[in-house]
Design a protein around this motif. Structure first.
Motif, PDB file in Angstrom:
ATOM      1  N   ASN A   1       0.805  -1.225   0.000  1.00 11.68           N
ATOM      2  CA  ASN A   1       0.000   0.000   0.000  1.00 11.68           C
ATOM      3  C   ASN A   1       0.839   1.277   0.000  1.00 11.68           C
ATOM      4  OD1 ASN A   1       0.933  -0.240   2.629  1.00 11.68           O
ATOM      5  ND2 ASN A   1      -0.971   0.503   3.570  1.00 11.68           N
ATOM      6  N   ASP A   2       2.144   1.161  -0.314  1.00 15.78           N
ATOM      7  CA  ASP A   2       2.997   2.346  -0.340  1.00 15.78           C
ATOM      8  C   ASP A   2       2.557   3.367  -1.389  1.00 15.78           C
ATOM      9  OD1 ASP A   2       4.506   1.352   1.703  1.00 15.78           O
ATOM     10  OD2 ASP A   2       6.429   1.562   0.670  1.00 15.78           O
ATOM     11  N   TYR A   3       1.933   2.887  -2.440  1.00 17.65           N
ATOM     12  CA  TYR A   3       1.413   3.786  -3.470  1.00 17.65           C
ATOM     13  C   TYR A   3       0.524   4.862  -2.845  1.00 17.65           C
ATOM     14  CZ  TYR A   3      -2.094   5.110  -7.028  1.00 17.65           C
ATOM     15  OH  TYR A   3      -2.967   5.798  -7.835  1.00 17.65           O
ATOM     16  N   TYR A   4      -0.354   4.462  -1.952  1.00 19.89           N
ATOM     17  CA  TYR A   4      -1.273   5.413  -1.310  1.00 19.89           C
ATOM     18  C   TYR A   4      -0.539   6.326  -0.330  1.00 19.89           C
ATOM     19  CZ  TYR A   4      -4.670   2.264  -3.368  1.00 19.89           C
ATOM     20  OH  TYR A   4      -5.378   1.507  -4.259  1.00 19.89           O
ATOM     21  N   LYS A   5       0.441   5.787   0.369  1.00 24.16           N
ATOM     22  CA  LYS A   5       1.233   6.608   1.290  1.00 24.16           C
ATOM     23  C   LYS A   5       1.988   7.683   0.521  1.00 24.16           C
ATOM     24  CE  LYS A   5       1.894   2.757   4.530  1.00 24.16           C
ATOM     25  NZ  LYS A   5       2.882   1.847   5.157  1.00 24.16           N
ATOM     26  N   ASN A   6       2.494   7.311  -0.647  1.00 29.27           N
ATOM     27  CA  ASN A   6       3.212   8.287  -1.468  1.00 29.27           C
ATOM     28  C   ASN A   6       2.294   9.400  -1.958  1.00 29.27           C
ATOM     29  OD1 ASN A   6       5.535   6.814  -1.177  1.00 29.27           O
ATOM     30  ND2 ASN A   6       5.457   5.867  -3.191  1.00 29.27           N
ATOM     31  N   ILE A   7       1.075   9.038  -2.329  1.00 32.31           N
ATOM     32  CA  ILE A   7       0.117  10.048  -2.794  1.00 32.31           C
ATOM     33  C   ILE A   7      -0.180  11.056  -1.684  1.00 32.31           C
ATOM     34  CG2 ILE A   7      -2.297  10.407  -3.452  1.00 32.31           C
ATOM     35  CD1 ILE A   7      -2.176   7.865  -5.068  1.00 32.31           C
ATOM     36  N   ILE A   8      -0.345  10.569  -0.477  1.00 34.03           N
ATOM     37  CA  ILE A   8      -0.616  11.462   0.650  1.00 34.03           C
ATOM     38  C   ILE A   8       0.528  12.449   0.849  1.00 34.03           C
ATOM     39  CG2 ILE A   8      -0.866  11.530   3.169  1.00 34.03           C
ATOM     40  CD1 ILE A   8      -2.456   8.925   2.957  1.00 34.03           C
ATOM     41  N   MET A   9       1.764  12.009   0.561  1.00 37.69           N
ATOM     42  CA  MET A   9       2.944  12.868   0.719  1.00 37.69           C
ATOM     43  C   MET A   9       3.211  13.728  -0.511  1.00 37.69           C
ATOM     44  SD  MET A   9       5.686  10.444   2.739  1.00 37.69           S
ATOM     45  CE  MET A   9       5.676   9.130   1.508  1.00 37.69           C
ATOM     46  N   GLY A  10       2.325  13.651  -1.514  1.00 35.63           N
ATOM     47  CA  GLY A  10       2.523  14.440  -2.724  1.00 35.63           C
ATOM     48  C   GLY A  10       3.535  13.830  -3.671  1.00 35.63           C
ATOM     49  N   LYS A  11       3.739  12.519  -3.553  1.00 34.62           N
ATOM     50  CA  LYS A  11       4.747  11.844  -4.365  1.00 34.62           C
ATOM     51  C   LYS A  11       4.137  10.890  -5.392  1.00 34.62           C
ATOM     52  CE  LYS A  11       8.390  12.164  -0.852  1.00 34.62           C
ATOM     53  NZ  LYS A  11       9.377  11.409  -0.041  1.00 34.62           N
ATOM     54  N   GLY A  12       2.938  11.202  -5.835  1.00 38.83           N
ATOM     55  CA  GLY A  12       2.347  10.433  -6.924  1.00 38.83           C
ATOM     56  C   GLY A  12       3.053  10.794  -8.224  1.00 38.83           C
ATOM     57  N   VAL A  13       3.512   9.800  -8.967  1.00 37.41           N
ATOM     58  CA  VAL A  13       4.262  10.076 -10.197  1.00 37.41           C
ATOM     59  C   VAL A  13       3.357  10.622 -11.297  1.00 37.41           C
ATOM     60  CG1 VAL A  13       5.704   9.063 -12.009  1.00 37.41           C
ATOM     61  CG2 VAL A  13       6.000   8.330  -9.629  1.00 37.41           C
ATOM     62  N   PHE A  14       2.214   9.998 -11.493  1.00 34.17           N
ATOM     63  CA  PHE A  14       1.276  10.444 -12.520  1.00 34.17           C
ATOM     64  C   PHE A  14       0.348  11.522 -11.959  1.00 34.17           C
ATOM     65  CE2 PHE A  14       1.418   5.914 -14.422  1.00 34.17           C
ATOM     66  CZ  PHE A  14       2.542   6.236 -15.162  1.00 34.17           C
ATOM     67  N   GLY A  15      -0.022  12.451 -12.812  1.00 34.83           N
ATOM     68  CA  GLY A  15      -0.993  13.458 -12.389  1.00 34.83           C
ATOM     69  C   GLY A  15      -2.312  12.827 -12.010  1.00 34.83           C
ATOM     70  N   SER A  16      -2.709  11.758 -12.719  1.00 27.74           N
ATOM     71  CA  SER A  16      -3.966  11.076 -12.428  1.00 27.74           C
ATOM     72  C   SER A  16      -3.939  10.415 -11.057  1.00 27.74           C
ATOM     73  CB  SER A  16      -4.258  10.029 -13.502  1.00 27.74           C
ATOM     74  OG  SER A  16      -3.193   9.089 -13.589  1.00 27.74           O
ATOM     75  N   ASP A  17      -2.766   9.934 -10.642  1.00 32.57           N
ATOM     76  CA  ASP A  17      -2.642   9.325  -9.315  1.00 32.57           C
ATOM     77  C   ASP A  17      -2.746  10.386  -8.227  1.00 32.57           C
ATOM     78  OD1 ASP A  17      -2.309   6.759 -10.294  1.00 32.57           O
ATOM     79  OD2 ASP A  17      -0.133   6.904 -10.365  1.00 32.57           O
ATOM     80  N   GLN A  18      -1.983  11.460  -8.366  1.00 33.30           N
ATOM     81  CA  GLN A  18      -1.983  12.505  -7.352  1.00 33.30           C
ATOM     82  C   GLN A  18      -3.356  13.164  -7.237  1.00 33.30           C
ATOM     83  OE1 GLN A  18       0.778  12.970  -5.312  1.00 33.30           O
ATOM     84  NE2 GLN A  18      -0.857  13.956  -4.149  1.00 33.30           N
ATOM     85  N   ALA A  19      -4.077  13.234  -8.344  1.00 37.32           N
ATOM     86  CA  ALA A  19      -5.401  13.863  -8.342  1.00 37.32           C
ATOM     87  C   ALA A  19      -6.381  13.132  -7.426  1.00 37.32           C
ATOM     88  CB  ALA A  19      -5.957  13.921  -9.758  1.00 37.32           C
ATOM     89  N   LEU A  20      -6.138  11.855  -7.188  1.00 32.96           N
ATOM     90  CA  LEU A  20      -7.038  11.088  -6.318  1.00 32.96           C
ATOM     91  C   LEU A  20      -7.055  11.635  -4.901  1.00 32.96           C
ATOM     92  CD1 LEU A  20      -6.206   7.417  -7.418  1.00 32.96           C
ATOM     93  CD2 LEU A  20      -8.140   8.827  -8.148  1.00 32.96           C
TER      94      LEU A  20
END
Length: 315
Positions: A246-265
């Protein structure tokens, strides 16, 4: 990726909803006719993954891209011909790789159980196996799909893009009978994999996307300079890219989503809470991912197709 539509047929297809199948798929579909099928697929995928660690992410992506066009009918696996350019050669699928793994497994299965196991079912099983082999969840794959005979490159415009906003993604998933939770859950498949610079460079150059963590943006700029000459340069989609977690979600919370579509979530009230819940509870994410993969595997299942002898050509 923007594509100009020159065909009325292609335009109509954009508006067409791929139905959620009501076909009677079962986990034991090949129990009598080819009981060794899943083991053959597993061993082939496992061996290929040991030789090339990129195989896991590639096969998972392959399943997703196949199901999102005409449903889960293995139409993505068909080669182009002189008279028809297939999904495999549509712009969003140019980077899809490792078709050879499915072909190798198919050849072995044809020797063991001729004309029995569909390529569509094989792809669904392989997608489950790469997740489980990467320390992710396991689930019983429902089987009984048939292989489609039609594949058109211009239909790949219907694939969700890494540049899409959340509203566009929600609408795209809804057309396939998938809801907001399925969107956030299946996006978690990005915990495996790597992206080349071209898929996210617009977020870090000129005016930096304000949703990106500033230190992460600097790191990406170093790997993907404006005058980038390395076609292989890019970034892993999460910090543990070979492990399904689930690190993908932890990264998004920290603003570290690689794709714009991921970070937008994480910037949309409809999806933010789900991201938070999966970041806090990996077991919950695993449970929901397995359920959403079963649901995805039922999209557009056809009963009047064929069982291909080779997955890259119709019989």
């Amino acid at each position: 990726m923007a594509i100009t539509i020159t065909s009325l047929t292609a335009f109509i297809l954009i508006l067409t909803v791929i139905p959620f199948s009501q076909s009677a798929l079962t986990a034991d579909y090949y129990h009598q006719t080819c009981p060794q099928a899943e083991n053959i697929i597993y061993q082939t995928v496992r061996n290929a993954s040991i030789y090339d660690p990129k195989v896991s992410a590639r096969l998972l992506r392959m399943f997703f891209h196949d199901c999102f066009i005409r449903g889960c009918d293995a139409s993505l696996l068909l080669d182009s011909t002189l008279g028809n350019k297939t999904e495999k050669d549509g712009p969003p699928n140019i980077s899809v790789r490792s078709f050879y793994v499915i072909e190798e497994a198919k050849a072995k299965i044809e020797k063991a159980c001729p004309h029995t196991v569909s390529c569509a079912d094989m792809l669904a099983v392989a997608a489950r196996d790469v997740v489980a082999m990467s320390q992710g969840p396991w689930w019983p794959v429902l089987k009984g799909r048939k292989d489609g005979r039609v594949s058109k490159a211009n239909e790949t415009i219907n694939l969700p893009s890494q540049f899409s906003n959340t509203t566009t993604l929600i609408q795209s998933f809804a057309k396939r009978g998938l809801d907001v939770k399925d969107l956030v859950t299946l996006s978690g498949g990005h915990t495996l994999g790597f992206s080349h610079c071209s898929s996210f460079s617009a977020r870090i150059h000129n005016s930096t996307d304000p949703t990106i963590n500033s230190e992460f943006a600097i790191s990406l700029k170093r790997k993907c300079p404006i005058q980038n000459k390395d076609r292989n340069a890019g970034e892993f989609l999460d910090s543990t890219s070979s492990k399904f977690d689930n690190d993908y979600y932890k990264n998004i919370i920290m603003g570290k989503g690689v794709f714009g579509s991921d970070q937008a979530l994480y910037g949309d009230y409809r999806t933010k809470g789900i991201v938070d819940s999966f970041a806090k509870d990996e077991k919950l994410f695993f449970k929901e991912f397995a359920a959403s993969m079963v649901k995805l595997g039922n999209v557009g299942v056809i009963e009047d197709g064929e069982v291909r002898v080779k997955c890259n050509v119709v019989n």
